[in-house]
Design a protein around this motif. Sequence first.
Motif, PDB file in Angstrom:
ATOM      1  N   SER A  50      -9.125   8.020  -3.875  1.00 17.53           N
ATOM      2  CA  SER A  50      -8.626   9.377  -3.608  1.00 17.53           C
ATOM      3  C   SER A  50      -7.634   9.816  -4.687  1.00 17.53           C
ATOM      4  O   SER A  50      -7.532  10.994  -4.996  1.00 17.53           O
ATOM      5  CB  SER A  50      -8.007   9.478  -2.209  1.00 17.53           C
ATOM      6  OG  SER A  50      -6.838   8.700  -2.160  1.00 17.53           O
ATOM      7  N   GLU A  51      -6.926   8.855  -5.291  1.00 20.64           N
ATOM      8  CA  GLU A  51      -5.971   9.224  -6.341  1.00 20.64           C
ATOM      9  C   GLU A  51      -6.608   9.172  -7.736  1.00 20.64           C
ATOM     10  O   GLU A  51      -5.969   9.507  -8.725  1.00 20.64           O
ATOM     11  CB  GLU A  51      -4.757   8.282  -6.308  1.00 20.64           C
ATOM     12  CG  GLU A  51      -3.887   8.399  -5.045  1.00 20.64           C
ATOM     13  CD  GLU A  51      -3.091   9.707  -5.012  1.00 20.64           C
ATOM     14  OE1 GLU A  51      -3.056  10.435  -6.018  1.00 20.64           O
ATOM     15  OE2 GLU A  51      -2.503  10.004  -3.949  1.00 20.64           O
TER      16      GLU A  51
ATOM     17  N   VAL B 110      -3.687   0.243  -7.958  1.00 21.80           N
ATOM     18  CA  VAL B 110      -3.505  -0.540  -6.722  1.00 21.80           C
ATOM     19  C   VAL B 110      -4.031  -1.940  -6.994  1.00 21.80           C
ATOM     20  O   VAL B 110      -5.090  -2.095  -7.600  1.00 21.80           O
ATOM     21  CB  VAL B 110      -4.335   0.042  -5.557  1.00 21.80           C
ATOM     22  CG1 VAL B 110      -3.898  -0.576  -4.238  1.00 21.80           C
ATOM     23  CG2 VAL B 110      -4.245   1.545  -5.520  1.00 21.80           C
TER      24      VAL B 110
ATOM     25  N   ARG C 260       1.273   3.976  -3.002  1.00 20.49           N
ATOM     26  CA  ARG C 260       1.019   5.411  -2.797  1.00 20.49           C
ATOM     27  C   ARG C 260       2.121   6.242  -3.465  1.00 20.49           C
ATOM     28  O   ARG C 260       1.850   7.197  -4.189  1.00 20.49           O
ATOM     29  CB  ARG C 260       0.951   5.681  -1.284  1.00 20.49           C
ATOM     30  CG  ARG C 260       0.380   7.031  -0.946  1.00 20.49           C
ATOM     31  CD  ARG C 260       0.019   7.169   0.525  1.00 20.49           C
ATOM     32  NE  ARG C 260      -1.261   6.537   0.838  1.00 20.49           N
ATOM     33  CZ  ARG C 260      -1.444   5.625   1.773  1.00 20.49           C
ATOM     34  NH1 ARG C 260      -0.423   5.198   2.501  1.00 20.49           N
ATOM     35  NH2 ARG C 260      -2.644   5.119   1.996  1.00 20.49           N
TER      36      ARG C 260
ATOM     37  N   GLU D 276      -8.704  -0.027   2.630  1.00 19.24           N
ATOM     38  CA  GLU D 276      -7.607   0.947   2.499  1.00 19.24           C
ATOM     39  C   GLU D 276      -7.149   1.063   1.034  1.00 19.24           C
ATOM     40  O   GLU D 276      -6.889   2.164   0.542  1.00 19.24           O
ATOM     41  CB  GLU D 276      -6.443   0.509   3.394  1.00 19.24           C
ATOM     42  CG  GLU D 276      -5.575   1.664   3.838  1.00 19.24           C
ATOM     43  CD  GLU D 276      -4.447   1.205   4.761  1.00 19.24           C
ATOM     44  OE1 GLU D 276      -4.643   0.252   5.558  1.00 19.24           O
ATOM     45  OE2 GLU D 276      -3.352   1.804   4.668  1.00 19.24           O
ATOM     46  N   CYS D 277      -7.068  -0.078   0.364  1.00 22.46           N
ATOM     47  CA  CYS D 277      -6.693  -0.070  -1.069  1.00 22.46           C
ATOM     48  C   CYS D 277      -7.741   0.696  -1.876  1.00 22.46           C
ATOM     49  O   CYS D 277      -7.408   1.519  -2.734  1.00 22.46           O
ATOM     50  CB  CYS D 277      -6.597  -1.497  -1.617  1.00 22.46           C
ATOM     51  SG  CYS D 277      -5.185  -2.409  -0.990  1.00 22.46           S
TER      52      CYS D 277
ATOM     53  N   HIS E 167      -7.855  -3.865   5.051  1.00 23.70           N
ATOM     54  CA  HIS E 167      -6.834  -3.479   4.062  1.00 23.70           C
ATOM     55  C   HIS E 167      -7.427  -3.364   2.656  1.00 23.70           C
ATOM     56  O   HIS E 167      -6.959  -2.581   1.833  1.00 23.70           O
ATOM     57  CB  HIS E 167      -5.656  -4.443   4.099  1.00 23.70           C
ATOM     58  CG  HIS E 167      -4.808  -4.253   5.319  1.00 23.70           C
ATOM     59  ND1 HIS E 167      -5.008  -4.988   6.467  1.00 23.70           N
ATOM     60  CD2 HIS E 167      -3.809  -3.370   5.585  1.00 23.70           C
ATOM     61  CE1 HIS E 167      -4.142  -4.580   7.385  1.00 23.70           C
ATOM     62  NE2 HIS E 167      -3.411  -3.600   6.885  1.00 23.70           N
TER      63      HIS E 167
ATOM     64  N   ASP F  92      -9.775   3.015  -0.826  1.00 25.23           N
ATOM     65  CA  ASP F  92      -9.712   4.454  -0.516  1.00 25.23           C
ATOM     66  C   ASP F  92      -8.553   5.121  -1.246  1.00 25.23           C
ATOM     67  O   ASP F  92      -8.674   6.241  -1.738  1.00 25.23           O
ATOM     68  CB  ASP F  92      -9.574   4.673   0.997  1.00 25.23           C
ATOM     69  CG  ASP F  92     -10.866   4.320   1.726  1.00 25.23           C
ATOM     70  OD1 ASP F  92     -11.908   4.165   1.044  1.00 25.23           O
ATOM     71  OD2 ASP F  92     -10.832   4.175   2.967  1.00 25.23           O
ATOM     72  N   LEU F  93      -7.419   4.405  -1.303  1.00 26.30           N
ATOM     73  CA  LEU F  93      -6.256   4.956  -2.005  1.00 26.30           C
ATOM     74  C   LEU F  93      -6.586   5.144  -3.492  1.00 26.30           C
ATOM     75  O   LEU F  93      -6.337   6.208  -4.068  1.00 26.30           O
ATOM     76  CB  LEU F  93      -5.047   4.022  -1.830  1.00 26.30           C
ATOM     77  CG  LEU F  93      -3.789   4.387  -2.622  1.00 26.30           C
ATOM     78  CD1 LEU F  93      -3.273   5.770  -2.230  1.00 26.30           C
ATOM     79  CD2 LEU F  93      -2.699   3.334  -2.414  1.00 26.30           C
TER      80      LEU F  93
ATOM     81  N   ILE G 284       0.851  -1.205   0.000  1.00 30.74           N
ATOM     82  CA  ILE G 284       0.000   0.000   0.000  1.00 30.74           C
ATOM     83  C   ILE G 284       0.884   1.252   0.000  1.00 30.74           C
ATOM     84  O   ILE G 284       0.651   2.182  -0.786  1.00 30.74           O
ATOM     85  CB  ILE G 284      -0.972  -0.010   1.205  1.00 30.74           C
ATOM     86  CG1 ILE G 284      -1.944  -1.197   1.075  1.00 30.74           C
ATOM     87  CG2 ILE G 284      -1.746   1.318   1.279  1.00 30.74           C
ATOM     88  CD1 ILE G 284      -2.940  -1.341   2.214  1.00 30.74           C
ATOM     89  N   ALA G 285       1.927   1.244   0.846  1.00 26.94           N
ATOM     90  CA  ALA G 285       2.834   2.403   0.886  1.00 26.94           C
ATOM     91  C   ALA G 285       3.577   2.528  -0.448  1.00 26.94           C
ATOM     92  O   ALA G 285       3.771   3.632  -0.977  1.00 26.94           O
ATOM     93  CB  ALA G 285       3.820   2.261   2.040  1.00 26.94           C
TER      94      ALA G 285
ATOM     95  N   LYS H  96       1.920   8.526  -7.180  1.00 26.95           N
ATOM     96  CA  LYS H  96       2.324   9.943  -7.247  1.00 26.95           C
ATOM     97  C   LYS H  96       3.375  10.163  -8.337  1.00 26.95           C
ATOM     98  O   LYS H  96       3.339  11.143  -9.075  1.00 26.95           O
ATOM     99  CB  LYS H  96       2.906  10.399  -5.901  1.00 26.95           C
ATOM    100  CG  LYS H  96       1.887  10.429  -4.789  1.00 26.95           C
ATOM    101  CD  LYS H  96       1.822  11.789  -4.088  1.00 26.95           C
ATOM    102  CE  LYS H  96       0.799  11.828  -2.966  1.00 26.95           C
ATOM    103  NZ  LYS H  96      -0.548  11.426  -3.292  1.00 26.95           N
TER     104      LYS H  96
END
Length: 452
Positions: A209-210, A187, A171, A202-203, A199, A205-206, A167-168, A175
């Motif tokens: 949001s992106e 992702v 991210r 979380e994926c 998780h 949401d990432l 995930i990190a 970018k």
Amino acid sequence: METPQRILIKNALILTMNARKDVFYGGSLLTEGGKIIRVEPGEIVPEDVRNLRVIDARGGIVMPGMINTHTHLGMSFFRSLADDRKDRLRKVLFPLEKAVVTDDLVYWASLHSLTEMIQGGVTTVFDMYYFEEAVARAADRAGLRAFLGETVVDSPSPDSPEPYGGIAYARKFIKAWKDHDLITPAVAPHAPYTVDGPHMIECRDLARSEGVPMTLHLNEMPFEMEQFQKEYGTSPVVRLDELGVLDEGVVAAHCIFTDQRDREILKERGVGVAHNMAANIKAAKGVAAVPEMLELGIPVGLGSDGPMSGNTQDLLSLMGTVSQVHKLVRLDPQAMPPSAVVEMATIGGARALHIDGITGSLEPGKRADIVIMDHSSPAMFPVYDPYSVLVYGASPRDVDTVMVEGRILMENRKIPHLDMSEIRSRGQEFYQKICALPALNELGLQAVRPQN
Ligand SMILES: [Zn+2]
């Protein structure tokens, strides 16, 4: 890489794959600035011939570049390793990847896969692996349109010592690459059985949001279906929908085991499906209910899956298998007509990835992602029905010219911007290294030996 301003393709049998499925015999197509500006049934005589490159298709089939909606490009140096072993994912693949997968291996293995894509007429690919930064560098060098999903799993992975470290990585990767012309970072939570609910969210949401896509393996494994039935009393599709994970940005690979409710959810949420027939039947898992999905209006594209599963990344041969197996399963020769299969390989794949506004068909305004097939080989003659010829007869040897956004990646089967012997010799080095791994002996794979 050559970037001609304008290209005129003439004397072509054009499969437009537009909404009317227009086919033009003796047609022409004109591109400018990377886009298609004219596609016509007859000859195009441009008024302005400055900076115009003319390609005579010599009656060959001109079609939209194909879209491979699911693969693992970085696995090409593992091809044919431990084929047909039971529980290969956990017993062979995960330990092997931990031992040998590096940024460098992924770069060269991806480049190797990408040459296979170009040679097979693929212009867009959706990848899912580790070290996606290396895959992005390879895709940038090869010149394909690429969706690249960084894998997230619940255990340490080759590029992340911590569980869920993907995930990190994703991210940062998103970018760094999200403004690239041809590359879309993504992702990729591996699967519902390797990524827990929080998780998975979380994926999601990432990705949201992106504003990037998400891809995952879904309803693929018998044990996955059993596990979800036992834990939640339902299927992974239903469970992920309850978690709010499924939406238009999701491309779900496999979906072998779906019931009507699963399919209705996929349709309602706008999830794209990557249908990996060759990999699914090779592993004797089952056959996805694709005719039912298409009937419901689910966007379905074709995927090769990784070179360890597929084993080729060749959509031309895959098309024949897709048609034949669906017909056999239903004992109905009309269950999966060739035109429907070509549709999945082109505009259907574009719909699954939600890029049908820019690619997947040959229409004015779309990007010039184009394949020219040579029809001089015996299996390609005669052409009473171009869809049949493609699905039941064509192979990568018949792909002559490939372009992405009007940039010619291959012409007369030559890919001048990639040094094939360098890629092969780097592959050879990795192959020797893999052969020498003590882990292979422990797995009883002593038969593996270095070869030139
Ligand atoms: Zn896969």
